[in-house]
Design an enzyme around this catalytic site. Structure first.
Site, PDB file in Angstrom:
ATOM      1  NE  ARG A 193      -8.945  -6.463 -20.657  1.00 16.59           N
ATOM      2  CZ  ARG A 193      -9.015  -5.664 -21.683  1.00 16.59           C
ATOM      3  NH1 ARG A 193      -8.400  -4.459 -21.428  1.00 16.59           N
ATOM      4  NH2 ARG A 193      -9.980  -5.541 -22.413  1.00 16.59           N
TER       5      ARG A 193
ATOM      6  CD  GLU B  62       1.037  -4.716  11.361  1.00 19.64           C
ATOM      7  OE1 GLU B  62       1.204  -3.611  11.148  1.00 19.64           O
ATOM      8  OE2 GLU B  62      -0.049  -5.272  11.976  1.00 19.64           O
TER       9      GLU B  62
ATOM     10  N   PRO C 114       0.744  -1.014  -0.189  1.00 19.36           N
ATOM     11  CG  PRO C 114      -0.179  -1.094   2.032  1.00 19.36           C
ATOM     12  CD  PRO C 114       0.688  -1.824   1.274  1.00 19.36           C
TER      13      PRO C 114
ATOM     14  CG  ASP D  50     -10.123  -1.627 -22.814  1.00 12.64           C
ATOM     15  OD1 ASP D  50     -11.354  -1.558 -23.143  1.00 12.64           O
ATOM     16  OD2 ASP D  50      -9.397  -2.471 -22.761  1.00 12.64           O
TER      17      ASP D  50
END
Ligand code: SAM
Length: 246
Positions: free
Chosen positions: A174, A137, A110, A189
């Protein structure tokens, strides 16, 4: 190695995880499954736990300095990385610009750069990608000595890096030539050219009084293309004006 889909001259992705079974369903189905069958992609799911030297196959431990939660240990990760060629003996010891050039190592986190279409496009050029999935963690910070880039899938925290690794893999796959049948559909797209996609419709032309835009039934391809371009612009302006500024 839990799951191994191999081919000779294609992109190779090694995913290091403590939950290899999470990948079985998503990677057997859909575009990823098809890309593997077509030998465009070679995916190996590596179980980090099998590289633990601990008799209980432990992969986590308490943090130095105290605090809550556990930390993923360095050694099993190091040996797992080494097993897939992710530990360089000497920098630049791989031939550059060849299929042997060194693997690119990504840690799903993150705290990383937020994934977007430009990052995905740039990743398609790597012949060999290694993706590390964290847990608890996070990983012992010394793992970063082997990592080229940290990638986040958004400003929220998930329990583990497996779903982010699937997101990254799916987005890359993709874009690989030969995976999506109609190459143009990728170019239309959202985000490919900085705009959102235009709206799509299919049969029936009328459902409970809801009609498809007349122009799409006209057979006039020039006019239809113009309509699509206009709608893509309109949508982007309404929903993501920030993209137009870019
Ligand atoms: N303590 C960490 C922090 O606050 O940055 C979060 C650890 S999280 C519970 C466990 C693992 O999930 C991370 O090591 C990472 O691999 C993965 N993860 C969680 N959220 C993510 C996100 N938004 N993008 C990418 N990976 C994520």
């Amino acid at each position: 190695m839990f799951l191994s889909i191999t081919c000779a001259l294609c992109m190779k992705i090694d995913i290091l995880t403590i939950f290899p079974r999470m990948f079985v369903g998503p990677f057997a189905e859909s575009l990823i499954g098809r890309a593997s069958q077509k030998k465009i992609l070679n995916i190996d799911i590596i179980n980090i736990r099998s590289f633990s030297k601990d008799k209980h196959k432990k992969v986590d431990d308490k943090p130095f300095g105290g605090g809550v939660g556990m930390v993923m240990k360095l050694e099993p990760l190091y040996y797992a990385l080494r097993s897939v060629g992710g530990v360089r003996r000497k920098r630049n010891s791989y031939k550059k610009n060849s299929i042997y050039r060194r693997p690119y190592i990504v840690y799903m986190s993150p705290q990383g750069k937020t994934l977007d279409n430009e990052i995905v496009k740039s990743f398609t050029k790597f012949r060999h990608l290694i993706i590390i999935c964290g847990h608890y963690e996070g990983v012992d910070e010394r793992v970063m000595n082997y990592v080229d880039e940290e990638i986040s899938i958004g400003d929220y925290v998930l329990t583990g890096g497996e779903i982010p690794a699937m997101v990254l893999t799916d987005a890359i796959v993709r874009m690989l030539p030969g995976v999506v049948k109609e190459r143009d559909s990728i170019k239309n797209d959202s985000f490919y050219d900085g705009l959102l996609d235009y709206p799509h419709y299919t049969r029936p032309a009328v459902f409970r009084g809801q009609k498809v835009p007349e122009i799409l039934l006209s057979g006039n391809h020039r006019k239809i293309d113009e309509w699509c371009a206009k709608e893509a612009y309109k949508r982007t302006k309404e929903r993501r004006p920030d993209l137009l500024k870019k």
